[in-house]
Design a protein around this motif. Structure first.
Motif, mmCIF file in Angstrom:
data_model
loop_
_atom_site.group_PDB
_atom_site.id
_atom_site.type_symbol
_atom_site.label_atom_id
_atom_site.label_comp_id
_atom_site.label_asym_id
_atom_site.label_seq_id
_atom_site.Cartn_x
_atom_site.Cartn_y
_atom_site.Cartn_z
ATOM 1 N N GLY A 168 -4.849 -6.782 -3.917
ATOM 2 C CA GLY A 168 -5.951 -7.771 -3.547
ATOM 3 C C GLY A 168 -5.597 -8.874 -2.400
ATOM 4 O O GLY A 168 -4.314 -9.407 -2.463
ATOM 5 N N ARG A 207 -7.847 0.317 4.699
ATOM 6 C CA ARG A 207 -8.844 1.462 3.991
ATOM 7 C C ARG A 207 -7.991 2.642 3.429
ATOM 8 O O ARG A 207 -6.997 2.579 3.881
ATOM 9 C CB ARG A 207 -9.538 1.583 5.485
ATOM 10 C CG ARG A 207 -10.093 0.721 6.027
ATOM 11 C CD ARG A 207 -11.258 1.278 7.051
ATOM 12 N NE ARG A 207 -11.743 0.123 7.853
ATOM 13 C CZ ARG A 207 -12.682 -0.813 7.586
ATOM 14 N NH1 ARG A 207 -12.786 -0.986 6.475
ATOM 15 N NH2 ARG A 207 -13.163 -1.467 8.506
ATOM 16 N N GLU A 208 -8.573 3.099 2.595
ATOM 17 C CA GLU A 208 -8.414 4.297 2.193
ATOM 18 C C GLU A 208 -8.034 5.516 3.322
ATOM 19 O O GLU A 208 -9.023 5.575 4.182
ATOM 20 C CB GLU A 208 -9.194 5.076 0.983
ATOM 21 C CG GLU A 208 -9.271 4.110 -0.098
ATOM 22 C CD GLU A 208 -7.927 3.893 -0.940
ATOM 23 O OE1 GLU A 208 -7.035 4.923 -0.840
ATOM 24 O OE2 GLU A 208 -7.590 2.831 -1.301
ATOM 25 N N GLY A 253 -3.785 -2.285 -8.182
ATOM 26 C CA GLY A 253 -4.510 -3.240 -7.516
ATOM 27 C C GLY A 253 -3.886 -3.721 -6.298
ATOM 28 O O GLY A 253 -2.552 -4.224 -6.647
ATOM 29 N N GLN A 268 -5.493 0.064 -12.276
ATOM 30 C CA GLN A 268 -6.159 1.000 -11.459
ATOM 31 C C GLN A 268 -5.837 0.835 -10.018
ATOM 32 O O GLN A 268 -5.822 -0.275 -9.648
ATOM 33 C CB GLN A 268 -7.801 1.116 -11.942
ATOM 34 C CG GLN A 268 -7.862 1.503 -13.452
ATOM 35 C CD GLN A 268 -9.235 1.447 -13.787
ATOM 36 O OE1 GLN A 268 -10.227 0.914 -12.863
ATOM 37 N NE2 GLN A 268 -9.691 1.846 -14.949
ATOM 38 N N ARG A 269 -5.983 1.928 -9.452
ATOM 39 C CA ARG A 269 -5.859 1.898 -8.059
ATOM 40 C C ARG A 269 -7.187 1.345 -7.383
ATOM 41 O O ARG A 269 -8.377 1.921 -7.813
ATOM 42 C CB ARG A 269 -5.842 3.320 -7.484
ATOM 43 C CG ARG A 269 -5.500 3.217 -5.839
ATOM 44 C CD ARG A 269 -5.245 4.870 -5.260
ATOM 45 N NE ARG A 269 -5.358 4.497 -3.875
ATOM 46 C CZ ARG A 269 -3.997 4.326 -3.197
ATOM 47 N NH1 ARG A 269 -3.188 3.977 -3.850
ATOM 48 N NH2 ARG A 269 -4.135 4.334 -1.992
ATOM 49 N N ARG A 270 -7.166 0.262 -6.610
ATOM 50 C CA ARG A 270 -8.198 -0.365 -6.069
ATOM 51 C C ARG A 270 -7.836 -1.407 -4.988
ATOM 52 O O ARG A 270 -6.696 -1.795 -5.242
ATOM 53 C CB ARG A 270 -9.248 -1.160 -7.242
ATOM 54 C CG ARG A 270 -8.658 -2.332 -7.723
ATOM 55 C CD ARG A 270 -8.955 -2.254 -9.368
ATOM 56 N NE ARG A 270 -8.384 -3.562 -10.108
ATOM 57 C CZ ARG A 270 -7.303 -3.773 -10.202
ATOM 58 N NH1 ARG A 270 -6.464 -2.914 -10.146
ATOM 59 N NH2 ARG A 270 -7.041 -4.831 -10.932
ATOM 60 N N ARG A 271 -8.628 -1.658 -4.074
ATOM 61 C CA ARG A 271 -8.374 -2.778 -3.094
ATOM 62 C C ARG A 271 -9.488 -3.521 -2.770
ATOM 63 O O ARG A 271 -10.554 -3.109 -2.659
ATOM 64 C CB ARG A 271 -8.178 -1.942 -1.658
ATOM 65 C CG ARG A 271 -6.941 -0.764 -1.735
ATOM 66 C CD ARG A 271 -5.651 -1.184 -1.987
ATOM 67 N NE ARG A 271 -4.554 -0.357 -1.895
ATOM 68 C CZ ARG A 271 -4.100 0.454 -3.083
ATOM 69 N NH1 ARG A 271 -4.558 -0.001 -4.067
ATOM 70 N NH2 ARG A 271 -3.297 1.290 -3.062
ATOM 71 N N TRP A 272 -9.341 -4.766 -2.737
ATOM 72 C CA TRP A 272 -10.303 -5.763 -2.464
ATOM 73 C C TRP A 272 -9.649 -6.890 -1.507
ATOM 74 O O TRP A 272 -8.698 -7.006 -1.561
ATOM 75 C CB TRP A 272 -10.864 -6.275 -3.548
ATOM 76 C CG TRP A 272 -9.910 -7.251 -4.348
ATOM 77 C CD1 TRP A 272 -10.010 -8.393 -4.259
ATOM 78 C CD2 TRP A 272 -8.966 -6.959 -5.440
ATOM 79 N NE1 TRP A 272 -8.835 -9.065 -5.345
ATOM 80 C CE2 TRP A 272 -8.333 -8.050 -5.776
ATOM 81 C CE3 TRP A 272 -8.530 -5.652 -5.773
ATOM 82 C CZ2 TRP A 272 -7.465 -7.941 -6.974
ATOM 83 C CZ3 TRP A 272 -7.657 -5.381 -6.609
ATOM 84 C CH2 TRP A 272 -7.120 -6.757 -7.505
ATOM 85 N N SER A 317 0.965 -1.285 -0.222
ATOM 86 C CA SER A 317 0.079 0.082 0.090
ATOM 87 C C SER A 317 0.893 1.375 0.228
ATOM 88 O O SER A 317 0.290 2.309 -0.276
ATOM 89 C CB SER A 317 -1.121 -0.129 1.203
ATOM 90 O OG SER A 317 -0.399 0.134 2.379
#
Length: 174
Positions: free
Chosen positions: A142, A167-168, A140, A154-158, A134
């Motif tokens: 995951g 968390r952002e 991404g 793309q910037r994303r979290r899962w 992070s």
């Protein structure tokens, strides 16, 4: 596989080098960056290492920014650990045929384009790898039970069943 003129395992981890392993113990060490930029022969070596070993060893040119993220994760986790730690690559490039055969793989997985890697660091949970990533990834991240997915799309979290994942900044827990 040997990737550089010096044994990088003995050198401290850094943003210009990688020590990668596969679960079967196959490994590569590479200094993939110089003052002038990416070292193309080393990038080729790393791209070959990330090939799809489950589909005739097919390979693509991996996105160089992925190696930057992996090196950042490795350097930070090695610093915390006190010695160099290899990243265990459980999946790099995937052919469309191999990807389609995987039960939960995304149809448009970033693995198909050489933009993603699933990694582990022995002795550390996937959450620790995700946390380290992070700080370096604009793509991404995951979180899964046994590995961490990293990509340069793309910037994303899962997460897989983990609502308390990274968390952002500025967001409240739900």
């Amino acid at each position: 596989m040997a990737g550089a003129s010096e044994p990088l395992r003995d050198a401290p981890a850094g943003r210009d080098r990688l020590w990668l392993m596969r679960p079967d113990g196959t490994e590569v060490s590479s200094r993939f960056r110089t003052a002038e930029g990416y070292d193309r022969p080393q990038m080729l070596l790393l791209s070959w290492f990330m090939r799809d070993i489950h589909d005739d060893d097919r390979a693509v040119w991996m996105e160089p920014r992925l190696f930057d993220i992996l090196a950042g994760v490795q350097a930070s986790m090695s610093a915390v650990h006190g010695s160099a730690l290899p990243l265990v690559v459980t999946s790099g490039y995937r052919t469309p045929r191999h990807n389609a055969a995987l039960e939960n793989a995304a149809r448009t997985s970033m693995h198909l384009y050489g933009y993603a890697a699933d990694v582990q660091v022995r002795g550390y949970p996937p959450r620790a790898v995700a946390l380290a990533a992070s700080f370096f990834s604009e793509g991404g991240i995951g979180l899964y039970d046994t590995f961490t997915h990293l990509d340069v799309w793309q910037r994303r979290r899962w997460s897989s069943g983990r609502p308390d994942f990274v968390r952002e900044p500025g967001t409240a827990g739900q």
